[in-house]
Design a protein around this motif. Structure first.
Motif, PDB file in Angstrom:
ATOM      1  N   ILE A 144       0.819  -1.159  -0.043  1.00  0.00           N
ATOM      2  CA  ILE A 144      -0.105   0.110  -0.017  1.00  0.00           C
ATOM      3  C   ILE A 144       0.932   1.122   0.189  1.00  0.00           C
ATOM      4  CG2 ILE A 144      -1.575   1.248   1.394  1.00  0.00           C
ATOM      5  CD1 ILE A 144      -2.743  -1.411   2.393  1.00  0.00           C
ATOM      6  N   GLU A 145       1.753   1.390   0.813  1.00  0.00           N
ATOM      7  CA  GLU A 145       2.753   2.348   0.760  1.00  0.00           C
ATOM      8  C   GLU A 145       3.712   2.546  -0.436  1.00  0.00           C
ATOM      9  OE1 GLU A 145       2.946   4.457   3.025  1.00  0.00           O
ATOM     10  OE2 GLU A 145       1.273   3.882   4.211  1.00  0.00           O
ATOM     11  N   LEU A 146       3.758   1.595  -0.969  1.00  0.00           N
ATOM     12  CA  LEU A 146       4.445   1.612  -2.585  1.00  0.00           C
ATOM     13  C   LEU A 146       3.562   2.359  -3.470  1.00  0.00           C
ATOM     14  CD1 LEU A 146       7.016   1.022  -4.320  1.00  0.00           C
ATOM     15  CD2 LEU A 146       5.867  -1.240  -4.623  1.00  0.00           C
ATOM     16  N   VAL A 147       2.275   1.699  -3.441  1.00  0.00           N
ATOM     17  CA  VAL A 147       1.482   2.391  -4.317  1.00  0.00           C
ATOM     18  C   VAL A 147       1.130   3.833  -4.118  1.00  0.00           C
ATOM     19  CG1 VAL A 147      -1.044   2.232  -5.378  1.00  0.00           C
ATOM     20  CG2 VAL A 147       0.525   0.130  -4.774  1.00  0.00           C
ATOM     21  N   LYS A 148       1.114   4.050  -3.156  1.00  0.00           N
ATOM     22  CA  LYS A 148       0.908   5.654  -2.423  1.00  0.00           C
ATOM     23  C   LYS A 148       1.984   6.393  -3.098  1.00  0.00           C
ATOM     24  CE  LYS A 148      -2.171   5.050   1.582  1.00  0.00           C
ATOM     25  NZ  LYS A 148      -2.241   5.237   2.818  1.00  0.00           N
ATOM     26  N   THR A 149       3.294   5.949  -2.654  1.00  0.00           N
ATOM     27  CA  THR A 149       4.610   6.500  -3.134  1.00  0.00           C
ATOM     28  C   THR A 149       4.449   7.124  -4.581  1.00  0.00           C
ATOM     29  OG1 THR A 149       5.787   5.704  -1.226  1.00  0.00           O
ATOM     30  CG2 THR A 149       7.127   6.658  -2.759  1.00  0.00           C
ATOM     31  N   VAL A 150       4.133   5.871  -5.443  1.00  0.00           N
ATOM     32  CA  VAL A 150       4.364   5.907  -6.748  1.00  0.00           C
ATOM     33  C   VAL A 150       3.246   6.993  -7.377  1.00  0.00           C
ATOM     34  CG1 VAL A 150       3.866   4.652  -9.016  1.00  0.00           C
ATOM     35  CG2 VAL A 150       5.306   3.789  -7.249  1.00  0.00           C
ATOM     36  N   ALA A 151       2.131   7.075  -6.668  1.00  0.00           N
ATOM     37  CA  ALA A 151       0.896   7.652  -7.045  1.00  0.00           C
ATOM     38  C   ALA A 151       1.317   9.124  -6.740  1.00  0.00           C
ATOM     39  CB  ALA A 151      -0.388   7.373  -6.228  1.00  0.00           C
ATOM     40  N   SER A 152       2.243   9.405  -5.849  1.00  0.00           N
ATOM     41  CA  SER A 152       2.415  10.579  -5.281  1.00  0.00           C
ATOM     42  C   SER A 152       3.496  11.428  -6.302  1.00  0.00           C
ATOM     43  CB  SER A 152       2.950  10.893  -3.996  1.00  0.00           C
ATOM     44  OG  SER A 152       4.149  10.322  -3.769  1.00  0.00           O
ATOM     45  N   TYR A 153       4.383  10.688  -7.082  1.00  0.00           N
ATOM     46  CA  TYR A 153       5.415  11.212  -8.056  1.00  0.00           C
ATOM     47  C   TYR A 153       4.658  11.944  -9.298  1.00  0.00           C
ATOM     48  CZ  TYR A 153       9.109   9.153  -5.471  1.00  0.00           C
ATOM     49  OH  TYR A 153      10.085   8.889  -4.641  1.00  0.00           O
TER      50      TYR A 153
END
Length: 159
Positions: A144-153
């Motif tokens: 979940i954190e990985l997806v959130k991080t990618v989405a924030s870029y």
């Protein structure tokens, strides 16, 4: 249909075949059924739900067809809303896919819960399927954190 009108208008006279006169042109337009070529909106929603639930359960069209005793081409027609699904068949599909029959109606007026984006794209289904294969809770949190991080870029080159 031929209308039978009594010779005399008496309260005790019974009209055969129909209890009211045929609809006028305006009434007829309001009751017009969808054309044979375009499926009803409800059928489209059910078709999309079928495709989504089947994909989420990783059930092929062939497997579902075998369970229902039909061809996979018939399942394709159901998923594209070319053919309607009968109530009894929808019940059997829901049981096989382990969902409620009501889940097929989500998003329609009067259906609960009202969810705006219930139907998933193919890549969303793949992402959710991969996520469900993670059995450790820590691994799920990291995903979940990985997806959130990618989405924030921002990927447009401004960063």
């Amino acid at each position: 249909v031929q209308w039978l009108r009594p010779k005399e208008h008496r309260a005790d006279t019974v009209r055969l075949f129909h209890s009211r006169p045929p609809p006028t042109g305006e009434e007829n337009m309001r009751k017009k059924k969808p054309s044979r070529r375009s499926p009803d909106h409800v059928d489209v929603v059910i078709a999309a739900a079928l495709k989504t639930f089947r994909a989420l359960r990783q059930v092929s069209q062939e497997q579902l067809a075998a369970e229902l005793g039909i061809t996979f081409q018939q399942v394709q027609k159901y998923e594209k809303a070319f053919n309607r699904i009968s109530a009894s068949r929808l019940y059997r599909i829901a049981c096989f896919l382990d969902v409620s029959v009501l889940d097929f109606y989500i998003g329609l007026d009067g259906a609960k819960p009202k969810v705006r984006d219930i139907w998933l794209a193919d890549d969303e289904i793949r992402l959710l399927t991969a996520y469900r294969k993670i059995h450790e809770s820590g691994g799920r949190k990291h995903a979940i954190e990985l997806v959130k991080t990618v989405a924030s870029y921002r990927l447009d080159g401004d960063d």
